[in-house]
Motif scaffolding. Structure first.
Motif, PDB file in Angstrom:
ATOM      1  N   PRO A 113       0.792  -1.234   0.000  1.00  0.00           N
ATOM      2  CA  PRO A 113       0.000   0.000   0.000  1.00  0.00           C
ATOM      3  C   PRO A 113       0.821   1.280   0.000  1.00  0.00           C
ATOM      4  CG  PRO A 113      -0.947  -1.591   1.507  1.00  0.00           C
ATOM      5  CD  PRO A 113       0.368  -2.155   1.073  1.00  0.00           C
ATOM      6  N   GLU A 114       2.027   1.241   0.588  1.00  0.00           N
ATOM      7  CA  GLU A 114       2.871   2.431   0.576  1.00  0.00           C
ATOM      8  C   GLU A 114       4.335   2.021   0.529  1.00  0.00           C
ATOM      9  OE1 GLU A 114       2.884   3.190   5.409  1.00  0.00           O
ATOM     10  OE2 GLU A 114       1.639   4.428   4.098  1.00  0.00           O
ATOM     11  N   ALA A 115       5.156   2.919   0.048  1.00  0.00           N
ATOM     12  CA  ALA A 115       6.586   2.630  -0.043  1.00  0.00           C
ATOM     13  C   ALA A 115       7.198   2.609   1.355  1.00  0.00           C
ATOM     14  CB  ALA A 115       7.279   3.688  -0.895  1.00  0.00           C
ATOM     15  N   PRO A 116       8.176   1.745   1.589  1.00  0.00           N
ATOM     16  CA  PRO A 116       8.849   1.729   2.893  1.00  0.00           C
ATOM     17  C   PRO A 116       9.625   3.014   3.111  1.00  0.00           C
ATOM     18  CG  PRO A 116      10.025   0.351   1.331  1.00  0.00           C
ATOM     19  CD  PRO A 116       8.747   0.749   0.653  1.00  0.00           C
ATOM     20  N   GLU A 117       9.623   3.508   4.329  1.00  0.00           N
ATOM     21  CA  GLU A 117      10.349   4.742   4.630  1.00  0.00           C
ATOM     22  C   GLU A 117      11.829   4.497   4.847  1.00  0.00           C
ATOM     23  OE1 GLU A 117       8.552   6.943   7.749  1.00  0.00           O
ATOM     24  OE2 GLU A 117       6.610   7.132   6.746  1.00  0.00           O
ATOM     25  N   THR A 118      12.210   3.262   5.211  1.00  0.00           N
ATOM     26  CA  THR A 118      13.612   2.906   5.409  1.00  0.00           C
ATOM     27  C   THR A 118      13.838   1.479   4.922  1.00  0.00           C
ATOM     28  OG1 THR A 118      13.304   1.967   7.615  1.00  0.00           O
ATOM     29  CG2 THR A 118      13.714   4.346   7.487  1.00  0.00           C
ATOM     30  N   ALA A 233       3.438   2.384  -8.688  1.00  0.00           N
ATOM     31  CA  ALA A 233       3.846   3.549  -7.909  1.00  0.00           C
ATOM     32  C   ALA A 233       5.365   3.585  -7.821  1.00  0.00           C
ATOM     33  CB  ALA A 233       3.233   3.503  -6.514  1.00  0.00           C
ATOM     34  N   ALA A 234       5.912   4.764  -7.558  1.00  0.00           N
ATOM     35  CA  ALA A 234       7.364   4.926  -7.518  1.00  0.00           C
ATOM     36  C   ALA A 234       7.764   5.787  -6.334  1.00  0.00           C
ATOM     37  CB  ALA A 234       7.871   5.550  -8.812  1.00  0.00           C
ATOM     38  N   ALA A 235       8.937   5.502  -5.793  1.00  0.00           N
ATOM     39  CA  ALA A 235       9.489   6.264  -4.669  1.00  0.00           C
ATOM     40  C   ALA A 235      11.009   6.238  -4.773  1.00  0.00           C
ATOM     41  CB  ALA A 235       9.036   5.660  -3.341  1.00  0.00           C
ATOM     42  N   LEU A 236      11.667   7.034  -3.938  1.00  0.00           N
ATOM     43  CA  LEU A 236      13.117   7.004  -3.888  1.00  0.00           C
ATOM     44  C   LEU A 236      13.596   5.679  -3.298  1.00  0.00           C
ATOM     45  CD1 LEU A 236      13.842  10.608  -2.534  1.00  0.00           C
ATOM     46  CD2 LEU A 236      13.725   9.844  -4.916  1.00  0.00           C
ATOM     47  N   MET A 237      14.845   5.335  -3.575  1.00  0.00           N
ATOM     48  CA  MET A 237      15.460   4.158  -2.982  1.00  0.00           C
ATOM     49  C   MET A 237      15.276   4.211  -1.472  1.00  0.00           C
ATOM     50  SD  MET A 237      17.493   1.437  -3.225  1.00  0.00           S
ATOM     51  CE  MET A 237      18.378   0.482  -1.970  1.00  0.00           C
ATOM     52  N   PRO A 238      14.780   3.134  -0.837  1.00  0.00           N
ATOM     53  CA  PRO A 238      14.621   3.148   0.619  1.00  0.00           C
ATOM     54  C   PRO A 238      15.953   3.470   1.297  1.00  0.00           C
ATOM     55  CG  PRO A 238      13.527   1.236  -0.312  1.00  0.00           C
ATOM     56  CD  PRO A 238      14.320   1.864  -1.426  1.00  0.00           C
ATOM     57  N   PRO A 239      15.979   4.398   2.227  1.00  0.00           N
ATOM     58  CA  PRO A 239      17.244   4.812   2.827  1.00  0.00           C
ATOM     59  C   PRO A 239      17.696   3.933   3.976  1.00  0.00           C
ATOM     60  CG  PRO A 239      15.481   6.176   3.660  1.00  0.00           C
ATOM     61  CD  PRO A 239      14.860   5.262   2.636  1.00  0.00           C
ATOM     62  N   GLY A 240      19.026   3.849   4.097  1.00  0.00           N
ATOM     63  CA  GLY A 240      19.659   3.268   5.271  1.00  0.00           C
ATOM     64  C   GLY A 240      20.489   4.354   5.920  1.00  0.00           C
ATOM     65  N   ASP A 241      21.572   3.984   6.590  1.00  0.00           N
ATOM     66  CA  ASP A 241      22.420   4.973   7.253  1.00  0.00           C
ATOM     67  C   ASP A 241      23.065   5.939   6.273  1.00  0.00           C
ATOM     68  OD1 ASP A 241      21.818   3.836   9.679  1.00  0.00           O
ATOM     69  OD2 ASP A 241      23.686   2.676   9.824  1.00  0.00           O
ATOM     70  N   GLY A 242      23.219   5.520   5.014  1.00  0.00           N
ATOM     71  CA  GLY A 242      23.846   6.380   4.014  1.00  0.00           C
ATOM     72  C   GLY A 242      22.875   7.262   3.252  1.00  0.00           C
ATOM     73  N   GLY A 243      21.585   7.109   3.509  1.00  0.00           N
ATOM     74  CA  GLY A 243      20.580   7.874   2.774  1.00  0.00           C
ATOM     75  C   GLY A 243      19.934   7.038   1.692  1.00  0.00           C
TER      76      GLY A 243
END
Length: 342
Positions: A113-118, A233-243
């Motif tokens: 339903p939604e892109a992961p935030e991390t 749907a599209a989102a930015l690459m899920p971020p880790g410690d590096g963004g």
């Protein structure tokens, strides 16, 4: 667009310069350029795959723009840093970005339903994965596939000056990224397409058995033409410690050191960096390299370019080094072996 619109426009503004576009098949192009350059022949300008630029620069067959283009820095400051970095070699620049692309996180909102935030949020989604499906898939362990994870974890392949890999490619964050992918593949959460199973990522995505993948802007024309009723749907690459960091693709524009028309070639190179050229080529699928055009209404109103241009602000290039192909082979083999081992 190039031959019927842009070259005529350039020649109208520069009647003393004639530009002839010569198409060449990708297969064999690299070797043909190396051979012609060795004989002091070949084209004046080349649209060059970004992964070839450092190799060609190291062999001395590209014009050093840092030294031979008085206004080079003005143009360098106007483009995204990721694509620009692919033109660097030994403290100098041997080209400018011509067009670019990157991969973003494409997901199926019907099952996600939604892109992961991390990245941690992405991993947590494994727990609710429908039986017989995969949360994520990709088609191999090349740098194109692995580097977004390594960078987003905070790792890298070499130091910033590309002088050593020790402590970087085997650093804590880089190892953690590969271990994460290994755990996801071996648990069955991510597909084994990473290790050459032959799984069709796009087929699984459109078939509903793969929830997400990383893809470029070429995904959308296929979506519109072949799957017009499929919601994506599209989102930015899920971020880790590096963004949230993805990988840069595209081509550079370079001037051959053997060119007998360097002044004219540099003038056309400048034209390729103009708003006119970049906007026109964007209408036929070549993403702009100019950060200033992010505010242009063509992009602000575009149905899908926006997320790719946002991702390009942090995207990085595959290690711009003459030995990149060898570097990638070592990385790919090691990651593939790790993912496959149980």
């Amino acid at each position: 667009m190039l031959t019927e619109t842009l070259i005529p426009a350039f020649e109208a503004a520069h009647p003393e310069i004639n530009v002839r576009s010569v198409a060449y098949p990708y297969d064999g192009f690299r070797q043909a350029l190396l051979t012609s350059a060795a004989g002091g022949e070949g084209p004046d300008l080349v649209r060059l795959d970004i992964i070839w630029s450092p190799e060609f620069a190291a062999q001395g067959i590209l014009l050093n723009l840092s030294e031979n283009m008085s206004d080079f820095q003005t143009f360098a400051d106007a483009v995204f840093p990721g694509p620009l970095s692919t033109n660097a070699y030994d403290g100098a620049y041997y080209g400018l970005p011509l067009d670019t692309n990157t991969r973003v996180f494409i997901y199926n909102p019907a099952v996600m339903p939604e892109a992961p935030e991390t990245i941690d949020d992405l991993a947590a989604m494994c727990e609710s994965l429908p039986e017989g499906s995969f949360l994520f898939s990709d088609g191999g362990t090349s740098g194109w596939n692995l580097l977004p994870w390594i960078w987003s974890f905070g790792g890298d392949i070499t130091d910033p000056d590309i002088t050593t890999a020790t402590g970087y490619v085997n650093g804590e964050q880089s190892v953690a990224a590969i271990q994460f992918l290994t755990d996801m593949v071996q648990s069955g959460c991510f597909s084994d397409g990473y290790i050459g199973s032959g799984l069709d990522t796009w087929g699984g995505y459109f078939g509903g058995t793969i929830s997400s993948m990383l893809e470029g802007p070429w995904f959308y024309p296929t979506l519109e033409q072949q799957y017009p009723d499929f919601e994506a749907a599209a989102a930015l690459m899920p971020p880790g410690d590096g963004g949230h960091i993805s990988v840069v693709g595209g081509e550079n524009i370079v001037v051959m050191a053997s060119s007998q028309q360097q002044a004219a070639a540099l003038e056309f190179l400048r034209f390729t960096q103009s708003d006119e050229y970049q906007l026109q080529m964007s209408t036929v699928g070549q993403l702009t390299v100019l950060s200033s055009l992010l505010e242009n209404e063509y992009f602000t109103d575009h149905p899908y370019y926006g997320v790719f241009l946002d991702q390009l602000q942090t995207a990085k290039a595959r290690t711009p080094h003459p030995a990149y192909n060898e570097i990638e082979t070592v990385l790919s083999d090691a990651a593939s072996s790790r993912c496959a081992a149980k």
